[in-house]
Design an enzyme around this catalytic site. Structure first.
Site, PDB file in Angstrom:
ATOM      1  N   ASP A 338       0.702  -1.449  -0.025  1.00  7.56           N
ATOM      2  CA  ASP A 338      -0.193   0.155   0.090  1.00  7.56           C
ATOM      3  C   ASP A 338       0.888   1.195  -0.055  1.00  7.56           C
ATOM      4  O   ASP A 338       1.918   1.184   0.270  1.00  7.56           O
ATOM      5  CB  ASP A 338      -1.078  -0.149   1.082  1.00  7.56           C
ATOM      6  CG  ASP A 338      -0.141  -0.001   2.549  1.00  7.56           C
ATOM      7  OD1 ASP A 338       0.855  -0.705   2.679  1.00  7.56           O
ATOM      8  OD2 ASP A 338      -0.436   0.747   3.295  1.00  7.56           O
ATOM      9  N   GLU A 339       0.215   2.401  -0.571  1.00  2.45           N
ATOM     10  CA  GLU A 339       0.812   3.573  -0.305  1.00  2.45           C
ATOM     11  C   GLU A 339       2.325   3.964  -0.742  1.00  2.45           C
ATOM     12  O   GLU A 339       3.069   4.253  -0.110  1.00  2.45           O
ATOM     13  CB  GLU A 339       0.681   4.312   1.034  1.00  2.45           C
ATOM     14  CG  GLU A 339      -0.847   4.125   1.538  1.00  2.45           C
ATOM     15  CD  GLU A 339      -1.007   4.754   2.871  1.00  2.45           C
ATOM     16  OE1 GLU A 339      -1.868   5.557   3.487  1.00  2.45           O
ATOM     17  OE2 GLU A 339      -0.030   4.332   3.890  1.00  2.45           O
ATOM     18  N   THR A 340       2.558   3.218  -1.891  1.00  2.00           N
ATOM     19  CA  THR A 340       3.901   3.435  -2.479  1.00  2.00           C
ATOM     20  C   THR A 340       4.006   4.595  -3.254  1.00  2.00           C
ATOM     21  O   THR A 340       3.308   4.752  -4.287  1.00  2.00           O
ATOM     22  CB  THR A 340       4.204   2.199  -3.178  1.00  2.00           C
ATOM     23  OG1 THR A 340       4.246   0.689  -2.573  1.00  2.00           O
ATOM     24  CG2 THR A 340       5.711   2.353  -3.977  1.00  2.00           C
TER      25      THR A 340
END
Length: 698
Positions: A338-340
């Site tokens: 997530d949230e890269t």
């Protein structure tokens, strides 16, 4: 005797403060479709079970527990079953004070509790494990039938919850329970990356999970703020990325063993390619161009990421995951995903050239490439990949489990596309919502629009406890008892959704959990004593009872918390969803729904508001001596006026008189002002108070 269970079993943690479950004030609840009452009862049956079983039939009679109570397996037996029986016997002894033996009799001997288990179950527990059981209580004895040892564990937990006082004795009501879970994946995610949690915290959490029939411990082990699992192949990961706070491989193996003894799987999470600052501090050669100089102290999303374009990255990951596979036997491994947010993926010439060569249009496509490479590694290790819902892309192979955190829509979308899924949206504990709000979020509502085959792809759900604003002192109150309500949602039928009855049963289960060694009730008092510097906290306790923490995001913006923030404030002492929230909501609802207000409801509301107002003078004196308490002085200033408003509203409504012109608008404005940020805590009763004021005529 040949029994070794006392050496093999999990130690029972006990609390000297609370010995028995409180008797509930309501009698039988058999109104939902999941329950049936076949014959009149000879004695009241109080249904305090949580989660509610699939089917309960109540019959006349009861089984009386005595000092001669005993238990024995009747057919299959092994050390894991013996240890489960030992745990249940010790829990029963603690609840009743009866000195019966704490070990099972040898298999086949006559006992008052017989356990007919068919087989051991899976060598490595999976989503296919049969957790069903039948529990029969008659006046002559008790019997549990289960196809597996895990099923017997679930039946034993129900048996412990069935015990109730009656006429100076402890009894089990005569019931026949047929039970199995609605979902095979019923998880709890604990974030140990942002703040490390000691082993004893994890063990007592596992015990609480088993009590409410959760079966997956999702262990979030790596994060920007810390790499928490020892690698002997890559020792710099913890040497440089953990502040010395990490789990050795022996620790991890102990947690896996401890969890298995409770029928709980351990699914480790190793965040990649984003949330990887702690990886890259130790191994900057894995970074996408830039590498961090230290682990991240602030929270939020960092812009460092593993480099998906280098073969060395995958060689490193393959060796690391191969090592971890020897510690974590579960079939599933969580890779985060997530949230890269890596600016280099959009600007670095070498990375851009790689993307053109492989026809990768954007960062999402590059991450999909990374995910597929990691998936091949996991398949080679005979593991299934789990990831947060950002990994769901059109090119993702179907042999992946999608954990949906951004909304139910991604879970449904994934199932329609053939992906297995687990729902976490709606179950984030750091949102500080009430148990009632979480309880009504269903992992697979009947109106989801999925066919039966698609619905079977929804494996279940997970509760998430991220660790930005908690530590070993506060974690229990953030977890419990709200987690028990969500555990019921994952186990019981969709139609079991009576919030009022859930709260009634939650009171009893909360006491049971505290008795087992959790600290969610006593932690508040201990923290208030520390803040006030005295044991005399009666009024402070009353004041605190109508306040709860704001959500993670609200606190982050008000206080700018980081990993270095000391979590010793009033907001850390008070509990989310304290009993006052539901108490005042129920009282107000009952008061307003009747054509003419009931005198008892009126008196209860008046007493409630008067008690709150009376607590303030003593609290303000303590605030003068404690700077940390003084941080919530604004709430002490507001509470007497809010309580006065409540008393005035009750008077107007009970006497059926009109308020002066403008009274309502003035009071509603005061209530709205009290909703504004203050002391990083919020009042629990503003909505019911606004309902009372709005009902007054002018």
């Amino acid at each position: 005797m040949r029994w070794a269970c006392l050496n093999e079993m999990i130690p029972m943690k006990t609390s000297p403060r609370t010995r028995f479950l409180m008797p509930a004030v309501l009698a039988v609840l058999v109104s939902s479709a999941a329950f049936s009452q076949t014959e009149p009862q000879s004695a009241p049956y109080v249904n305090n079970l949580m989660p509610q079983p699939a089917s309960v039939s109540v019959a006349p009679g009861r089984f009386v527990l005595t000092a001669q109570f005993s238990a024995a397996p009747t057919a299959f037996d092994n050390s894991r079953l013996d240890a489960a029986i030992c745990r249940a016997l010790l829990q029963l002894r603690q609840k009743t004070g009866l000195p019966f033996a704490g070990e099972p009799l040898p298999s086949g001997q006559v006992a008052q509790l017989s356990l007919a288990v068919q087989a051991a179950g899976e060598e490595i527990q999976s989503t296919d494990e049969d957790e069903s059981y039948t529990l029969s209580v008659m006046s002559a004895g008790v019997r549990i039938d289960a196809p597996t040892v895990v099923g017997a564990m679930r039946g034993l937990q129900t048996l412990v919850q069935l015990v109730q006082p009656s006429g100076g004795e402890y009894v089990l009501p005569a019931v026949s329970i047929h039970d199995s879970p609605r979902f095979p994946w019923r998880g709890l995610m604990i974030d140990c990356g942002r703040h490390f949690e000691p082993m004893d915290v994890l063990k007592r959490t596992l015990e609480g999970m088993a009590a409410v029939k959760l079966n997956v411990f999702h262990w979030h082990l790596t994060e920007d703020q810390g790499f928490r699992i020892e690698s002997k192949l890559f020792p710099r990961l913890t040497a440089m990325g953990s502040d010395g706070l990490f789990y050795t491989q022996q620790d991890a193996a102990e947690i896996v063993r401890y969890a298995r003894a409770l029928g709980i799987r351990v699914v480790p999470e190793f965040e990649m390619p984003g949330h990887s600052t702690a990886w890259l501090v130790a191994h900057p050669e894995l970074a996408s161009a830039r590498a961090p100089h230290s682990i991240r102290r602030e929270f939020g999303v960092s812009d460092f990421a593993l480099d998906p374009t280098r073969e060395e990255t995958y060689q490193f990951i393959e060796r690391f995951l191969g090592e971890m596979a020897t510690i974590f036997p579960d079939p599933y491994v969580h890779i985060g995903g997530d949230e890269t947010k890596s600016p280099e993926w959009k600007t670095d010439p070498r990375i851009r050239a790689f993307m053109r060569e492989h026809q990768l249009q954007d960062s999402d496509a590059l991450q999909s490439y990374f995910n597929q490479r990691v998936l091949k590694i996991l398949i080679g290790l005979h593991k299934h990949m789990v990831g947060w819902d950002e990994i769901l892309t059109p090119t993702l192979p179907k042999d992946v489990v999608i954990q949906s955190w951004r909304g139910e829509a991604s879970l449904v979308k994934g199932a329609m596309q053939g992906y297995q899924g687990v729902l976490s949206a709606g179950y984030y504990l750091d949102a500080m919502k009430s148990a009632g709000e979480y309880y009504l979020v269903d992992p697979l509502p009947s109106n989801a629009g999925l066919s039966q085959p698609q619905g079977r792809l929804v494996l279940g759900a997970e509760i998430c406890l991220f660790g930005e604003q908690l530590n070993e002192r506060t974690i229990d109150s953030r977890l419990w008892p709200r987690t028990a309500a969500m555990a019921e949602r994952f186990w019981s039928a969709e139609q079991v959704n009576d919030v009022d009855d859930m709260y009634r049963r939650l009171d009893a289960v909360s006491v049971q959990l505290e008795t087992m060694g959790l600290h969610h009730l006593t932690q508040e008092d201990a923290s208030l004593r520390e803040l006030a510097g005295t044991q005399h906290i009666g009024e402070l306790r009353t004041f605190a009872s109508v306040l709860e923490p704001v959500s993670f995001h609200e606190r982050y913006h008000q206080q700018k918390t980081s990993q270095l923030t000391v979590l010793d404030r009033f907001v850390d002492a008070v509990r989310p969803d304290p009993p006052s929230r539901y108490e005042i909501e129920r009282l107000t609802r009952n008061f307003l729904k009747a054509p003419h207000p009931d005198v008892a409801d009126q008196e209860a509301l008046n007493h409630w508001f008067e008690t709150m107002a009376d607590s303030v003078p003593a609290v303000e004196r303590q605030m003068e001596q404690s700077p940390l308490l003084a941080e919530v002085k604004v709430r002490a200033t507001q509470l007497p006026n809010l309580a006065k408003t409540g008393l005035e509203a009750v008077t107007f409504l009970s006497s059926e008189t009109k308020a002066p012109t403008g009274w309502k608008a003035t009071k509603l404005a005061e209530i709205e002002a009290a909703r504004q940020p203050g002391g990083i805590v919020r009042f629990t009763f503003l909505d019911p108070l606004a309902s009372l004021v709005s009902a007054v005529r002018e």
